[in-house]
Design a protein around this motif. Structure first.
Motif, PDB file in Angstrom:
ATOM      1  N   ALA A   1       0.870  -1.252   0.023  1.00  0.00           N
ATOM      2  CA  ALA A   1      -0.001  -0.136  -0.159  1.00  0.00           C
ATOM      3  C   ALA A   1       0.976   1.443   0.005  1.00  0.00           C
ATOM      4  O   ALA A   1       0.601   2.373  -0.749  1.00  0.00           O
ATOM      5  N   ARG A   2       2.006   1.371   0.647  1.00  0.00           N
ATOM      6  CA  ARG A   2       2.942   2.437   0.843  1.00  0.00           C
ATOM      7  C   ARG A   2       3.505   2.641  -0.630  1.00  0.00           C
ATOM      8  O   ARG A   2       3.830   3.821  -0.939  1.00  0.00           O
ATOM      9  N   LEU A   3       3.843   1.446  -1.300  1.00  0.00           N
ATOM     10  CA  LEU A   3       4.468   1.487  -2.544  1.00  0.00           C
ATOM     11  C   LEU A   3       3.494   2.160  -3.342  1.00  0.00           C
ATOM     12  O   LEU A   3       3.991   2.957  -4.422  1.00  0.00           O
ATOM     13  N   TRP A   4       2.411   1.658  -3.271  1.00  0.00           N
ATOM     14  CA  TRP A   4       1.304   2.408  -4.313  1.00  0.00           C
ATOM     15  C   TRP A   4       1.238   3.884  -4.014  1.00  0.00           C
ATOM     16  O   TRP A   4       1.188   4.535  -5.055  1.00  0.00           O
ATOM     17  N   GLN A   5       1.391   4.366  -2.928  1.00  0.00           N
ATOM     18  CA  GLN A   5       1.321   5.858  -2.564  1.00  0.00           C
ATOM     19  C   GLN A   5       2.605   6.498  -3.079  1.00  0.00           C
ATOM     20  O   GLN A   5       2.389   7.770  -3.251  1.00  0.00           O
ATOM     21  N   MET A   6       3.817   5.941  -3.299  1.00  0.00           N
ATOM     22  CA  MET A   6       4.932   6.510  -3.814  1.00  0.00           C
ATOM     23  C   MET A   6       4.903   6.380  -5.428  1.00  0.00           C
ATOM     24  O   MET A   6       6.036   6.785  -5.807  1.00  0.00           O
ATOM     25  N   ARG A   7       3.885   5.806  -5.916  1.00  0.00           N
ATOM     26  CA  ARG A   7       4.031   5.644  -7.480  1.00  0.00           C
ATOM     27  C   ARG A   7       4.422   7.319  -8.160  1.00  0.00           C
ATOM     28  O   ARG A   7       4.975   6.832  -9.438  1.00  0.00           O
ATOM     29  N   ARG A   8       3.923   8.219  -7.634  1.00  0.00           N
ATOM     30  CA  ARG A   8       4.310   9.311  -8.294  1.00  0.00           C
ATOM     31  C   ARG A   8       5.714   9.999  -8.342  1.00  0.00           C
ATOM     32  O   ARG A   8       6.291  10.301  -9.322  1.00  0.00           O
ATOM     33  N   ASP A   9       6.313   9.562  -7.133  1.00  0.00           N
ATOM     34  CA  ASP A   9       7.616   9.673  -6.995  1.00  0.00           C
ATOM     35  C   ASP A   9       8.480   8.739  -7.720  1.00  0.00           C
ATOM     36  O   ASP A   9       9.636   9.233  -8.376  1.00  0.00           O
ATOM     37  N   ILE A  10       7.929   7.448  -7.700  1.00  0.00           N
ATOM     38  CA  ILE A  10       8.739   6.352  -8.479  1.00  0.00           C
ATOM     39  C   ILE A  10       8.732   6.665 -10.003  1.00  0.00           C
ATOM     40  O   ILE A  10       9.868   6.815 -10.770  1.00  0.00           O
TER      41      ILE A  10
ATOM     42  N   GLY B   1      14.451  10.716   2.616  1.00  0.00           N
ATOM     43  CA  GLY B   1      15.001   9.170   2.555  1.00  0.00           C
ATOM     44  C   GLY B   1      13.765   8.481   1.566  1.00  0.00           C
ATOM     45  O   GLY B   1      14.054   7.684   0.632  1.00  0.00           O
ATOM     46  N   GLN B   2      12.660   8.629   1.803  1.00  0.00           N
ATOM     47  CA  GLN B   2      11.521   7.945   0.981  1.00  0.00           C
ATOM     48  C   GLN B   2      11.505   8.311  -0.353  1.00  0.00           C
ATOM     49  O   GLN B   2      11.361   7.523  -1.466  1.00  0.00           O
ATOM     50  N   ARG B   3      11.875   9.494  -0.625  1.00  0.00           N
ATOM     51  CA  ARG B   3      11.907  10.231  -2.148  1.00  0.00           C
ATOM     52  C   ARG B   3      12.982   9.751  -2.823  1.00  0.00           C
ATOM     53  O   ARG B   3      13.075   9.469  -3.952  1.00  0.00           O
ATOM     54  N   ALA B   4      14.208   9.700  -1.954  1.00  0.00           N
ATOM     55  CA  ALA B   4      15.483   9.211  -2.639  1.00  0.00           C
ATOM     56  C   ALA B   4      15.144   7.740  -2.917  1.00  0.00           C
ATOM     57  O   ALA B   4      15.664   7.249  -4.219  1.00  0.00           O
ATOM     58  N   PHE B   5      14.507   7.010  -2.409  1.00  0.00           N
ATOM     59  CA  PHE B   5      14.399   5.546  -2.486  1.00  0.00           C
ATOM     60  C   PHE B   5      13.651   5.459  -3.571  1.00  0.00           C
ATOM     61  O   PHE B   5      13.712   4.696  -4.419  1.00  0.00           O
ATOM     62  N   ALA B   6      12.470   6.185  -3.766  1.00  0.00           N
ATOM     63  CA  ALA B   6      11.635   6.141  -5.064  1.00  0.00           C
ATOM     64  C   ALA B   6      12.327   6.389  -6.319  1.00  0.00           C
ATOM     65  O   ALA B   6      12.140   5.747  -7.425  1.00  0.00           O
ATOM     66  N   VAL B   7      13.329   7.278  -6.364  1.00  0.00           N
ATOM     67  CA  VAL B   7      14.352   7.582  -7.487  1.00  0.00           C
ATOM     68  C   VAL B   7      15.181   6.256  -7.547  1.00  0.00           C
ATOM     69  O   VAL B   7      15.253   5.826  -8.997  1.00  0.00           O
ATOM     70  N   LEU B   8      15.658   5.993  -6.707  1.00  0.00           N
ATOM     71  CA  LEU B   8      16.567   4.620  -6.965  1.00  0.00           C
ATOM     72  C   LEU B   8      15.994   3.675  -7.428  1.00  0.00           C
ATOM     73  O   LEU B   8      16.380   2.632  -8.389  1.00  0.00           O
ATOM     74  N   LEU B   9      14.471   3.323  -6.996  1.00  0.00           N
ATOM     75  CA  LEU B   9      13.803   2.105  -7.493  1.00  0.00           C
ATOM     76  C   LEU B   9      13.446   2.375  -9.035  1.00  0.00           C
ATOM     77  O   LEU B   9      13.621   1.187  -9.640  1.00  0.00           O
ATOM     78  N   PHE B  10      13.209   3.328  -9.460  1.00  0.00           N
ATOM     79  CA  PHE B  10      12.932   3.721 -10.910  1.00  0.00           C
ATOM     80  C   PHE B  10      14.160   3.631 -11.682  1.00  0.00           C
ATOM     81  O   PHE B  10      14.298   2.915 -12.772  1.00  0.00           O
TER      82      PHE B  10
END
Length: 587
Positions: free
Chosen positions: A78-87, A147-156
């Protein structure tokens, strides 16, 4: 025989280097990552004790794989889905814009043709997942907005390596095979879907069966097996191994075995990730650095400053504060480990020469080496701020109560806590009990409460109260001793087995204990008196008096021993009630 001796000696050198440099650099405030890098540089390029840095790196990459598995375990779908815009929004913008700007700089420099500039620019646009996440972990920043925003970028960026490899082959000189690889894309999508379905329907039953046997080593082996299989499937499909491990962890994020798996994997992750950083140092080619020092002297700072500026601007547009955008920009300024793969492939496809590839790899390695120091710069430029915690990121890790043991006693306690609106993380070692409790919707995790690593994974450092509700005296004592030794400020509430156990727990100085049968026995006796005709109020007063006398006897026994206070025990009916009715007192 000599080969085995060589491996043995190299292992001693690497472990010895880690033992010396990691604590030293940590003590100096430079971080363990820089310590591992320094050890690798000294052992390899400087002293020449280990020459095969690339071979060590191929093994050490498993540290990155295990790191992504643990991140997946801690990140709810659910949290990953919330991060979809950042990813997909911020991540896409960062790769495209940074890649374009660096490509333009490379082409204008005249050092490479436009094809080489494209590969170099987009390759260096990718950051290092291992370095960034380790630094975030060391500084406690992973569970923060930046940190969460940086992780989203790294994931993409992990996803972007696939089209970049295809692009490299597409623009290679003399390559006539410029068709769209639809089959490859379908295979990659199929591999992801297959992994998701496997994780959803097969992994939990697998760990349930193994957990029921009680064989801890089998649980560890199963965890490593799942991670490595998922990583291998993704690699065969053309994706990164780290992405496969992340998906495996994500599928188990809602599992009852999450905390146990995290505790089992953590030691392997720590050792292999440290080895990865040392391997980066081992792989640094000093001859290339010396031969191209002028280029490196200009390229390294330019790349890091350009990446920082672009990421800062994009984060500000995405809504980050100045401080958070600055931290993210400086954290992701380095090149990444995927650049090694991309540049090697480009050299093989004759996009640029092997010497250019080696120079680019040296550039990326130096940006990595400078990251621990470079990412600390924002602390000098911004005002210290209170760290924000995203409560929804780590379910249960910041619960009010960490409950260990979920037998009948614990279930009743949990009902009271949940009815009071309090969050509870529950650990239990019985796979069957977990399965039954999960059917009713309880959030309960498989884990051995006598292990510190499991308690840490379950969030003991953030829990306000540790409630020990196990049904065995020796297990309760072991957990109490562990918690008091490792977390002396923790508030401990414990279930006592009998009177002697109550005295022992009080001697340990815990905040609260209660015998498991005391209140139920008092209630049973009170209701029996009422059934025999004793007025309800009088029955309650008698019960309260027996409770008081029991507490007084415990106080005596704590001083004089378990046999003291025998005269206070009722062994025959009293001539008249211990507590007289109020009407008699008034008369």
């Amino acid at each position: 025989m000599s080969q085995s001796h060589t491996l043995f000696n190299e292992a001693i050198l690497l472990l010895g280097g880690a033992v010396v440099t990691a604590p030293l650099f940590k003590k100096l405030g430079l971080g363990t990552v820089l310590g591992y890098l320094a050890a690798g540089v000294v052992i390899g390029p400087v002293l020449g004790l280990i020459a095969e840095g690339e071979e060590v790196l191929s093994v050490a990459e498993l540290g990155v794989v295990l790191l992504l598995f643990i991140i997946g375990l801690e990140l709810k779908p659910a949290r990953l889905w919330q991060m979809r815009r950042d990813i997909f929004g911020l991540g896409t913008a960062q790769v495209l814009l940074t890649g374009f700007v660096l490509t333009l700089i490379g082409w204008l420099s005249g050092l490479v043709a436009w094809q080489g500039a494209v590969v170099a620019g987009f390759g260096i646009a990718l950051s290092s997942t291992a370095f960034a996440l380790q630094i975030l972990e060391d500084r406690g920043g992973l569970n923060t907005p930046y940190g969460q925003r940086a992780f989203a970028v790294l994931l993409f960026q992990d996803l972007a390596i696939v089209p970049l490899l295809a692009l490299t082959a597409f623009i290679a000189p003399g390559n006539d095979n410029h068709g769209f690889d639809l089959v490859g894309i379908l295979v990659a999508i199929g591999a992801i879907l297959g992994l998701v379905l496997t994780g959803r329907y097969l992994l939990n039953p697998l760990f349930y069966v193994i957990g029921r046997t009680g064989a801890r080593e089998a649980m560890i082996a199963a965890a490593l097996f799942v991670v490595l299989c998922a990583a291998s499937v993704m690699e065969l499909a053309g994706l990164s191994m780290a992405m496969g491990a992340f998906l495996a962890g994500l599928m188990l994020a809602e599992s009852s075995f999450r905390h146990e798996l995290e505790a089992d994997i953590e030691p392997f992750r720590g050792i292999l990730l440290g080895l990865f950083f040392m391997a980066i140092g081992l792989s640094l080619n000093l001859s290339i650095v010396l031969a191209n020092w002028k280029i490196l002297l200009v390229a390294v700072p330019v790349i890091m400053v350009v990446k920082s500026a672009i990421i800062y601007g994009l984060c500000r547009i995405a809504g980050s504060s100045h401080n958070h955008a600055l931290k993210t920009g400086f954290l992701l300024a380095q090149g990444g480990e995927f650049a090694f793969v991309l540049f090697t492939a480009a050299a093989g496809d004759r996009v640029f020469s092997g010497e250019v590839a080696s120079t680019l790899i040296a550039v990326v390695t130096l940006t990595m080496a400078l990251t621990p120091l470079y990412s600390a710069v924002p602390a000098l430029l911004i005002r210290p701020e209170k760290r924000e915690i995203l409560e929804e990121d780590f379910e249960g890790a910041d619960a009010d109560v960490l409950m260990i043991g979920f037998s009948r006693f614990g279930q009743i306690v949990a009902q009271i806590l949940l009815a009071g609106g309090r969050t509870v993380t529950t650990l239990d070692h019985s796979a069957e009990r977990i399965r039954q409790a999960s059917r009713f919707g309880f959030r309960i995790y498989f884990g051995d409460g006598t292990r510190k690593d499991v308690l840490v994974a379950a969030g003991i450092e953030k829990a306000k109260i540790v409630a020990i509700c196990t049904n065995k005296q020796e297990i309760t004592d072991q957990i109490v001793d562990l918690v008091q030794a490792e977390y002396p400020d923790a508030r401990i509430f414990a279930r006592a087995y009998d009177r002697g156990h109550t005295l022992a727990l009080r001697a340990k100085g815990i905040e609260y204990e209660i015998r498991e049968t005391l209140e139920s026995g008092l209630t049973f006796g009170r209701k029996t008196l009422e059934a025999l005709g004793v007025p309800d109020s009088l029955a309650q007063e008698i019960t309260d008096d027996v409770r008081r006398r029991d507490e007084e006897r415990l106080a005596i026994q704590a001083v004089q021993g378990i046999t003291a206070g025998r005269e206070m025990i009722l062994t025959k009916p009293v001539p008249e009630p211990l507590v007289k009715p109020e009407r008699n007192a008034a008369e």
